[in-house]
Design an enzyme around this catalytic site. Sequence first.
Site, PDB file in Angstrom:
ATOM      1  N   SER A 208     -11.670 -25.209  52.439  1.00 18.64           N
ATOM      2  CA  SER A 208     -12.686 -25.817  51.577  1.00 18.64           C
ATOM      3  C   SER A 208     -13.245 -24.787  50.594  1.00 18.64           C
ATOM      4  CB  SER A 208     -13.831 -26.371  52.427  1.00 18.64           C
ATOM      5  OG  SER A 208     -13.347 -27.334  53.337  1.00 18.64           O
TER       6      SER A 208
HETATM    7  N1  SAH Z   1     -12.768 -26.074  58.176  1.00 19.29           N
HETATM    8  C1  SAH Z   1     -11.523 -25.852  57.485  1.00 19.29           C
HETATM    9  C2  SAH Z   1     -11.237 -26.980  56.520  1.00 19.29           C
HETATM   10  C3  SAH Z   1      -9.790 -27.290  56.449  1.00 19.29           C
HETATM   11  S1  SAH Z   1      -9.383 -28.799  55.638  1.00 19.29           S
HETATM   12  C4  SAH Z   1     -11.497 -24.491  56.820  1.00 19.29           C
HETATM   13  O1  SAH Z   1     -12.545 -23.811  56.776  1.00 19.29           O
HETATM   14  O2  SAH Z   1     -10.443 -24.036  56.388  1.00 19.29           O
HETATM   15  C5  SAH Z   1      -9.564 -29.980  56.923  1.00 19.29           C
HETATM   16  C6  SAH Z   1      -8.684 -29.852  58.143  1.00 19.29           C
HETATM   17  O3  SAH Z   1      -8.879 -31.021  58.941  1.00 19.29           O
HETATM   18  C7  SAH Z   1      -7.184 -29.766  57.887  1.00 19.29           C
HETATM   19  O4  SAH Z   1      -6.683 -28.591  58.468  1.00 19.29           O
HETATM   20  C8  SAH Z   1      -6.614 -31.013  58.587  1.00 19.29           C
HETATM   21  O5  SAH Z   1      -5.340 -30.810  59.181  1.00 19.29           O
HETATM   22  C9  SAH Z   1      -7.682 -31.288  59.629  1.00 19.29           C
HETATM   23  N2  SAH Z   1      -7.711 -32.665  60.151  1.00 19.29           N
HETATM   24  C10 SAH Z   1      -7.521 -33.832  59.491  1.00 19.29           C
HETATM   25  N3  SAH Z   1      -7.640 -34.877  60.341  1.00 19.29           N
HETATM   26  C11 SAH Z   1      -7.910 -34.355  61.566  1.00 19.29           C
HETATM   27  C12 SAH Z   1      -8.119 -34.915  62.865  1.00 19.29           C
HETATM   28  N4  SAH Z   1      -8.097 -36.225  63.102  1.00 19.29           N
HETATM   29  N5  SAH Z   1      -8.360 -34.062  63.890  1.00 19.29           N
HETATM   30  C13 SAH Z   1      -8.396 -32.718  63.712  1.00 19.29           C
HETATM   31  N6  SAH Z   1      -8.202 -32.140  62.512  1.00 19.29           N
HETATM   32  C14 SAH Z   1      -7.954 -32.941  61.460  1.00 19.29           C
END
Ligand code: SAH
Length: 220
Positions: A67
């Site tokens: 993000s």
């Molecule tokens: N907090 C992260 C944000 C990554 S983007 C950071 O600081 O980098 C959001 C993430 O949510 C992605 O890696 C995606 O694979 C994950 N995601 C999407 N749906 C999900 C679910 N149902 N359960 C767990 N993770 C999920």
Amino acid sequence: MKHLIDTYKHKGKRKILISELAEMGISNQQILEAFYAIPRHYFLDLVFEDQAYSNMAFQIGAGQTISHPFTVAFQTELLDVKKGDKVLEIGTGSGFQTCILCQLGTKVFSVERHLSLHQKSKKIIEFFNFNAKLFFGDGYQGSPSYAPFDRILVTCGAPEIPNELLKQLKVGGIMVIPVGEGAEQKMLKIVKINDGEVSLKEYGTFKFVPMLEHKVNSQK
Ligand code: SAH
């Protein structure tokens, strides 16, 4: 690990980013300090290293993105954590947000649905010696065995507020979650008043990768 070196140049860029975040309205000093303590370039591929401290999102593999720094800071501020809080994070991704929460003294439980990201983020979180609990699984299920949580932070765009997650939130607890189908989501801060009753406030529009069901064994 390859590029876990923090130079004066990186530190200088971080200071600039932090003053930008403050100008954009982030006022919690502890959060700004956490952004100084956790080098964001550790969480990115080498090719992005020079841009790691610009307010941008980057590819982290498996079609996902880390993000924007502002989004991480904004969600963390809304979450209003205190030391010792049990925090459930949905979407470990790069692990950057996880480390910011750990740096603030919380106990983090984080779920990621992509195996490759789960494994990669685990290494970097261990490098910091943070003792977060990381799960490879479907965030829609939360983490029933460690519930209830003081705080729940969803870092992917949810089509609606998942009921199971509300169940796993303590009474008086806060959930921060971007909600909306399609490209944009509304940032919601939800306070659980009691079982079956919540208060809800909206905090602007953001763009997140979607919250999808089921685990993915991607190795890329
Ligand atoms: N907090 C992260 C944000 C990554 S983007 C950071 O600081 O980098 C959001 C993430 O949510 C992605 O890696 C995606 O694979 C994950 N995601 C999407 N749906 C999900 C679910 N149902 N359960 C767990 N993770 C999920």
